[in-house]
Write a protein that holds these residues in place. Structure first.
Motif, PDB file in Angstrom:
ATOM      1  N   VAL A 577      17.915  46.783  -4.888  1.00 42.96           N
ATOM      2  CA  VAL A 577      16.826  46.326  -4.030  1.00 42.96           C
ATOM      3  C   VAL A 577      16.852  47.039  -2.691  1.00 42.96           C
ATOM      4  CG1 VAL A 577      15.855  44.319  -2.877  1.00 42.96           C
ATOM      5  CG2 VAL A 577      16.787  44.099  -5.183  1.00 42.96           C
ATOM      6  N   LEU A 578      18.029  47.189  -2.097  1.00 43.60           N
ATOM      7  CA  LEU A 578      18.156  47.789  -0.776  1.00 43.60           C
ATOM      8  C   LEU A 578      18.291  49.303  -0.881  1.00 43.60           C
ATOM      9  CD1 LEU A 578      20.642  45.223   0.806  1.00 43.60           C
ATOM     10  CD2 LEU A 578      18.147  45.253   0.956  1.00 43.60           C
ATOM     11  N   ALA A 579      17.842  49.987   0.148  1.00 42.16           N
ATOM     12  CA  ALA A 579      17.913  51.442   0.218  1.00 42.16           C
ATOM     13  C   ALA A 579      19.089  51.845   1.094  1.00 42.16           C
ATOM     14  CB  ALA A 579      16.606  52.006   0.778  1.00 42.16           C
ATOM     15  N   PRO A 580      19.572  53.087   0.965  1.00 44.70           N
ATOM     16  CA  PRO A 580      20.657  53.552   1.843  1.00 44.70           C
ATOM     17  C   PRO A 580      20.241  53.436   3.315  1.00 44.70           C
ATOM     18  CG  PRO A 580      20.331  55.086   0.025  1.00 44.70           C
ATOM     19  CD  PRO A 580      19.188  54.116  -0.022  1.00 44.70           C
ATOM     20  N   PRO A 581      21.163  53.038   4.206  1.00 40.53           N
ATOM     21  CA  PRO A 581      22.599  52.794   3.984  1.00 40.53           C
ATOM     22  C   PRO A 581      22.916  51.365   3.568  1.00 40.53           C
ATOM     23  CG  PRO A 581      22.118  52.684   6.310  1.00 40.53           C
ATOM     24  CD  PRO A 581      20.816  53.012   5.642  1.00 40.53           C
ATOM     25  N   PHE A 582      21.903  50.482   3.549  1.00 39.89           N
ATOM     26  CA  PHE A 582      22.162  49.087   3.189  1.00 39.89           C
ATOM     27  C   PHE A 582      22.409  48.916   1.692  1.00 39.89           C
ATOM     28  CE2 PHE A 582      19.120  49.220   6.764  1.00 39.89           C
ATOM     29  CZ  PHE A 582      19.933  48.693   7.757  1.00 39.89           C
ATOM     30  N   ILE A 583      22.280  49.991   0.939  1.00 42.82           N
ATOM     31  CA  ILE A 583      22.487  49.910  -0.501  1.00 42.82           C
ATOM     32  C   ILE A 583      23.931  49.584  -0.848  1.00 42.82           C
ATOM     33  CG2 ILE A 583      23.076  52.342  -0.897  1.00 42.82           C
ATOM     34  CD1 ILE A 583      21.230  52.274  -3.319  1.00 42.82           C
ATOM     35  N   ILE A 584      24.841  49.802   0.117  1.00 42.12           N
ATOM     36  CA  ILE A 584      26.241  49.471  -0.131  1.00 42.12           C
ATOM     37  C   ILE A 584      26.408  47.970  -0.369  1.00 42.12           C
ATOM     38  CG2 ILE A 584      26.817  49.151   2.303  1.00 42.12           C
ATOM     39  CD1 ILE A 584      28.996  50.901  -0.359  1.00 42.12           C
ATOM     40  N   ILE A 585      25.526  47.159   0.249  1.00 43.18           N
ATOM     41  CA  ILE A 585      25.575  45.706   0.019  1.00 43.18           C
ATOM     42  C   ILE A 585      25.197  45.402  -1.425  1.00 43.18           C
ATOM     43  CG2 ILE A 585      24.633  43.499   0.748  1.00 43.18           C
ATOM     44  CD1 ILE A 585      24.106  44.727   3.481  1.00 43.18           C
ATOM     45  N   SER A 586      24.173  46.076  -1.930  1.00 47.01           N
ATOM     46  CA  SER A 586      23.783  45.874  -3.324  1.00 47.01           C
ATOM     47  C   SER A 586      24.880  46.333  -4.279  1.00 47.01           C
ATOM     48  CB  SER A 586      22.481  46.641  -3.611  1.00 47.01           C
ATOM     49  OG  SER A 586      21.423  46.157  -2.825  1.00 47.01           O
ATOM     50  N   HIS A 587      25.568  47.414  -3.938  1.00 44.47           N
ATOM     51  CA  HIS A 587      26.661  47.888  -4.795  1.00 44.47           C
ATOM     52  C   HIS A 587      27.798  46.874  -4.850  1.00 44.47           C
ATOM     53  CE1 HIS A 587      25.302  52.341  -4.187  1.00 44.47           C
ATOM     54  NE2 HIS A 587      24.551  51.683  -5.053  1.00 44.47           N
ATOM     55  N   ILE A 588      28.154  46.323  -3.702  1.00 45.20           N
ATOM     56  CA  ILE A 588      29.221  45.315  -3.676  1.00 45.20           C
ATOM     57  C   ILE A 588      28.798  44.071  -4.458  1.00 45.20           C
ATOM     58  CG2 ILE A 588      30.576  43.810  -2.181  1.00 45.20           C
ATOM     59  CD1 ILE A 588      30.400  45.986  -0.033  1.00 45.20           C
ATOM     60  N   HIS A 589      27.551  43.663  -4.278  1.00 46.61           N
ATOM     61  CA  HIS A 589      27.047  42.498  -5.017  1.00 46.61           C
ATOM     62  C   HIS A 589      27.044  42.762  -6.516  1.00 46.61           C
ATOM     63  CE1 HIS A 589      23.704  40.112  -6.794  1.00 46.61           C
ATOM     64  NE2 HIS A 589      24.261  39.145  -6.089  1.00 46.61           N
ATOM     65  N   THR A 590      26.688  43.975  -6.916  1.00 42.16           N
ATOM     66  CA  THR A 590      26.678  44.312  -8.340  1.00 42.16           C
ATOM     67  C   THR A 590      28.083  44.301  -8.920  1.00 42.16           C
ATOM     68  OG1 THR A 590      24.704  45.667  -8.004  1.00 42.16           O
ATOM     69  CG2 THR A 590      25.966  46.046 -10.023  1.00 42.16           C
ATOM     70  N   ILE A 591      29.062  44.832  -8.182  1.00 36.22           N
ATOM     71  CA  ILE A 591      30.441  44.836  -8.660  1.00 36.22           C
ATOM     72  C   ILE A 591      30.954  43.406  -8.847  1.00 36.22           C
ATOM     73  CG2 ILE A 591      32.807  45.452  -8.046  1.00 36.22           C
ATOM     74  CD1 ILE A 591      31.691  47.937  -6.679  1.00 36.22           C
ATOM     75  N   ILE A 592      30.659  42.543  -7.876  1.00 38.90           N
ATOM     76  CA  ILE A 592      31.106  41.149  -7.992  1.00 38.90           C
ATOM     77  C   ILE A 592      30.425  40.467  -9.181  1.00 38.90           C
ATOM     78  CG2 ILE A 592      31.100  38.910  -6.836  1.00 38.90           C
ATOM     79  CD1 ILE A 592      31.324  40.399  -4.177  1.00 38.90           C
ATOM     80  N   LYS A 593      29.139  40.730  -9.353  1.00 44.02           N
ATOM     81  CA  LYS A 593      28.381  40.057 -10.403  1.00 44.02           C
ATOM     82  C   LYS A 593      28.770  40.544 -11.788  1.00 44.02           C
ATOM     83  CE  LYS A 593      23.619  38.533 -11.193  1.00 44.02           C
ATOM     84  NZ  LYS A 593      22.217  38.676 -10.752  1.00 44.02           N
TER      85      LYS A 593
END
Length: 721
Positions: A577-593
């Protein structure tokens, strides 16, 4: 495939099977090894085919037999998927053909099956849009779970993607849960002011706000009346709810069950067979509907990419500090973190998208030429960053980073390819680039010929390689654009003083070289000829090539754009959903999920619909009915066409000519028979006359005479004395 060929008593050669083996591997992921091992070990006497029409169809395709392949396709099921699979197989096999005629025949047959797939799908789309959409994303059990869209993309079936039904489905995926044709300014305003999501500025599709029962497989629901999308944001942890049924679907279901059917939320089931799912709150559903749409992801990436280019240019021009410990600056550190998030996203796209093995995902990732641009830009940035951190290579690092900015800027071309006006023009420009390289070849040959000749005539004593390359390549190239320095080549205008012909002094740069004035007239003549060929002949050749390419591609540019639009929509559909540089939040959320909570990703299934049992059977039956309607219409059009009428008229004329020939032959035979009968009649008359005058036979009755109707010319009888 081998079992099919063995059953036909035409076993394939090992070399041919090994050529087809990589192609067949692309139809399956988890079942590839078992499928190929079974194909090599199957025996005719011990194992029979469960899908004989499919096996015969594949055999006919591999043997390049057009009539048999079309007949087996008509007799089999799963028509659209089978036709697209045949297109892919034939296009791949055309690369293995040893003769050009055979390769051309395979490509022609591939286009034939592509047209068949288009015809059947259009018939399905005219009958029911919703079912046609499901047909595009349905996983085919006969082709190892491949979908129509997947096979069409791999087969490079551009005309199939250009159909209205395919584009309508892609448009629905592009807008997600939002209404189509939403103005762009509303999206931009809502993007920068998220509370406007709840103000009604943007219209969303109807959502189910009540509890909806989840019907288990044992209930055998009418799967064809359920929406294919699994991207419903109203459910928790990726579990989906059936959406509201359309009026058409309700009528179809009433016809099948003979009972009145209410919309999905009012279905009554027992507690043992119903699993009630918890609905998200309204504010969370609305927010997810907006931010999960591919168009929102595209808009977010576009805005943040412009911000990235602005930050990059600001660092290069205003805030590029020296090597450590004086640098880098704070803005430069933000830029480095931004690039790091982009690298993480490229790694995710290459290794963690889809359910295929890693090797196939990387191969798919590298097939996109724009991914090569991304990799080049990121690698150049890493090299420039490494050089920038040391004082010895600081300037080299700055140079590399400046060059890398140009590559990042050119990346905007791919981003704007989704636009309906710019997309086809970008395709035309890319086609013209091939003409530019061909032009540069001719120009380079002529430029080297002229540059080396003039350099040898004007400066025979200059041994400096840098100046030699400058005068051989750079000076003739600039002369094409009108920068002709006559003071350096024309003997009557040369004004250089304090020059020398000493090679050592010239090499040490103690004095400039003296131009050689011998045969200076030849230098001027070569300049005239060079400008004549380069400016008039070659440039007009380039313009003519551009005109031909534009006229050739302009008619098909829309088809090319629609084909590339699918790849772009899939790309932004799979993006976070988020674009770089905030995409790191989506990556962390995806790893946890995915890794910790073990929640399956639903985005992987958005372009795949798995139907099992009676659901898949009903879909195949409906598709078979539409295929029969299409074939009947084609036969009727063929029968009523002018060509068919001329063919039938020609057949009737041929039959009439044949009958006339037979009549003439009979008349000739009758004439021969009449002449023979006349001769026989004359002979009998003569015999009767002779016997009547003879005294050997005495007869009291007169001889028989011919009737008046049958009387012919007879010799005159003589009277007795």
């Amino acid at each position: 495939v081998e079992s099919c060929l063995v059953n036909i008593d035409m076993p394939p050669t090992p070399s041919k099977f090994h050529k087809v083996r990589p192609l067949l591997m692309s139809f399956s992921f988890s079942q590839t090894k078992a499928f190929l091992e079974a194909a090599q070990t199957v025996k005719y006497d011990t194992q029979k085919s469960f899908m004989p029409w499919v096996d015969l169809f594949i055999w006919a395709i591999l043997q390049n037999r057009k009539e048999m392949a079309i007949y087996f396709w008509e007799m089999g099921s799963d028509s659209v998927t089978s036709a697209l699979a045949a297109t892919k197989i034939l296009m791949e096999l055309s690369h293995f053909a040893l003769e050009a005629e055979e390769a051309l025949a395979m490509k022609e047959l591939a286009r034939t099956f592509e047209e068949l797939a288009i015809g059947v799908f259009n018939e399905c789309y005219r009958n029911s849009e919703s079912r046609a959409f499901r047909l595009l994303v349905r996983c085919s059990g006969r082709w190892q779970g491949a979908t129509c869209l997947q096979l069409a993309y791999e087969a490079d079936a551009r005309n199939f993607f250009a159909q209205d039904g395919v584009q309508s489905m892609l448009t629905e995926y592009w807008w997600g849960q939002m209404e189509q044709f939403t103005p762009v300014w509303k999206l931009i305003l809502t993007f920068f002011c998220p509370p406007l999501i709840y103000s009604g500025l943007i219209d969303f599709k109807v959502m189910e706000e009540d509890r909806v029962p989840d019907v288990p497989d044992g209930m055998e629901p009418e799967s064809l009346d359920m929406d294919l999308k699994t991207s419903n944001p109203d459910t928790i942890d990726g579990e989906n709810l059936p959406e509201e049924m359309t009026k058409e679907d309700q009528e179809m279901k009433e016809e099948n069950t003979n009972e009145p059917v209410a919309p999905g939320p009012t279905v009554e089931l027992s507690r043992e067979t119903v699993r009630v799912q918890r609905i998200r709150p309204f504010w969370l559903r609305r927010m997810k509907q907006f931010w999960s749409a591919p168009v929102t992801a595209f808009l977010g990436n576009l805005v943040m990419y412009f911000a990235f280019l602005f930050l990059y240019s600001y660092v290069l021009l205003l805030d590029f500090k020296p090597a450590p410990p004086d640098g880098p600056s704070t803005s430069e550190g933000i830029l480095y973190f931004w690039i790091f998030t982009m690298v993480c996203e490229e790694i995710r796209q290459s290794f963690f998208v889809g359910s295929a093995p890693v090797a196939q995902e990387v191969k798919r990732y590298l097939q996109d030429s724009w991914n090569h641009v991304d990799i080049t830009a990121l690698l150049l940035f890493m090299v420039g960053l490494s050089c920038r951190m040391t004082p010895q290579t600081f300037e080299a690092g700055r140079t590399i980073l400046c060059l890398d900015f140009m590559i990042f800027t050119l990346r905007l071309i791919h981003i704007f390819a989704v636009n309906k006006q710019l997309g086809p023009k970008i395709i035309i420009v890319r086609k013209m680039m091939k003409d530019v390289f061909l032009f540069l070849f001719f120009l380079g040959v002529w430029l080297i010929a002229y540059g080396v000749t003039t350099e040898g005539l004007l400066h025979p004593s200059d041994m400096r390689l840098t100046w030699i390359f400058r005068r051989v390549f750079y000076r003739p190239y600039m002369q094409i654009f009108g920068q002709i320095l006559l003071d350096e080549i024309d003997a009557t205008r040369i004004t250089i003083s304090n020059c020398t012909d000493d090679p050592l002094a010239i090499f040490m740069e103690k004095a400039p070289p003296c131009p050689n004035t011998y045969a200076n007239w030849l230098v001027i003549l070569l300049l005239v000829v060079f400008l004549l060929v380069a400016n008039i002949l070659l440039l007009n050749l380039l313009i003519a090539m551009f005109s031909y390419t534009f006229s050739k591609v302009q008619g098909n540019s829309d088809i090319y754009w629609k084909f590339q639009r699918y790849n772009l929509i899939v790309e932004y559909h799979n993006r976070p959903v988020l674009a770089p540089p905030f995409i790191i939040i989506s990556h962390i959320h995806t790893i946890i999920k995915r890794k910790i909570r073990k929640v399956e990703s639903m985005k992987v299934k958005h372009f795949k619909l798995e139907l099992t049992g009676p659901q898949d059977s009903r879909m195949l039956i409906w598709e078979a009915v539409q295929k029969e309607n299409y074939l009947v219409n084609i036969a009727k059009l063929k029968r009523d066409s002018d060509t068919e009428r001329l063919r039938r008229t020609s057949q009737k004329v041929d039959q009439a000519l044949k009958h006339l020939t037979e009549i003439k032959d009979q008349e000739r035979r009758l004439k021969v028979l009449e002449s023979e009968m006349e001769s026989l009649n004359n002979a009998i008359s003569w015999l009767i006359e002779a016997l009547s005058q003879s005294e050997v036979i005495k007869c009291t009755t007169p001889p028989p005479r011919l009737k008046e109707g049958l009387k012919r010319r007879t010799p005159p009888q003589t009277q007795k004395p």
